[in-house]
Write a protein that holds these residues in place. Sequence first.
Motif, short mmCIF file in Angstrom:
data_model
loop_
_atom_site.label_atom_id
_atom_site.label_comp_id
_atom_site.label_asym_id
_atom_site.label_seq_id
_atom_site.Cartn_x
_atom_site.Cartn_y
_atom_site.Cartn_z
N TYR A 180 -11.88 -3.11 -0.39
CA TYR A 180 -10.53 -2.96 0.15
C TYR A 180 -10.53 -3.15 1.66
O TYR A 180 -9.67 -3.84 2.22
N GLN A 240 -8.51 -5.93 4.01
CA GLN A 240 -7.66 -5.54 5.13
C GLN A 240 -8.03 -6.27 6.41
O GLN A 240 -7.18 -6.60 7.22
N SER A 280 0.81 -1.21 0.00
CA SER A 280 0.00 0.00 0.00
C SER A 280 0.84 1.26 0.00
O SER A 280 0.34 2.35 -0.20
N GLU A 286 0.16 -4.77 5.84
CA GLU A 286 -1.27 -4.97 5.70
C GLU A 286 -1.73 -6.04 6.67
O GLU A 286 -1.05 -7.03 6.90
#
Length: 201
Positions: free
Chosen positions: A119, A123, A4, A10
Motif C-alpha cells: 500500500y 501511495q 481511502s 491519494e
Amino acid sequence: MSASGTGTPERRGDAGRTALVVIDMINTYEHRDAEQLLPSVRETLPVLVDLLTRAREHDVPVIYVNDNFGEWRSHHGEILQTALEGPHAELVEPIRPDDSSLFVVKARHSVFYETPLAYLLRQLGVGHLVLCGQVTEQCVLYSALDAHIRHIEVTVPTDAVAHIHEPLARAALEMMRRNMGARTVEAKEIDFDSTAAGRDA
C-alpha cells in the motif's frame, strides 16, 4: 473524498519511481547464526552507507523494513534504540534512519508478508525497488520473489546485501536474476538520478 475515505487525495507518482528498501539492518546480532553473518555485514556496511547517502541526495524514498524480534509492543524507535544499545551498535549507527526515512515493521521473512508495504509503495508511486540489507539467501530472496509476483521491478546491489552462507547467497542471487527478472549489479552501478528508474537505475 478519496478512495481511502480520509478526505485527502491519494498521492500518485510515476509508476517507475524507485525506492531503496533496507532490510533487517536495525539488529542486535544476538540471534542464531549471527557470528557467521557478522563478517559479511562488516564488509557490506560501507557500501550501504554510500548507497543511503546517494539515495537521500536524490530524494529517493528510503524505507527500512525490519523484524520486530517478536516484541509486538515495540515501535520502530524502540527497535532502533535496542539495537543501538546492543553489542554491535557500530553496525547500526552508520545506517540509522534519518527524519525522512520510512519504517515498516515485519514479523516474517518477506518485506511484504502481512505488512502495509505494498500500500505504501502505491501511495508513493513506486514501481521499482532497490533491495539491500540482510540476509541475501533468506529475507532478500523472499522479498524479491514477493515483489516479482506483484509486478514490481527489483534491483539487488550484490555488494550491499549480507549473507550467512556464501554458496547459498550466490545461488539466491542467481535465482533472483533468472527466475524473478531482478537486476543484480554492484551498488556503484545504480543511478538514482535516472528518469527511467525501473529500467536504468
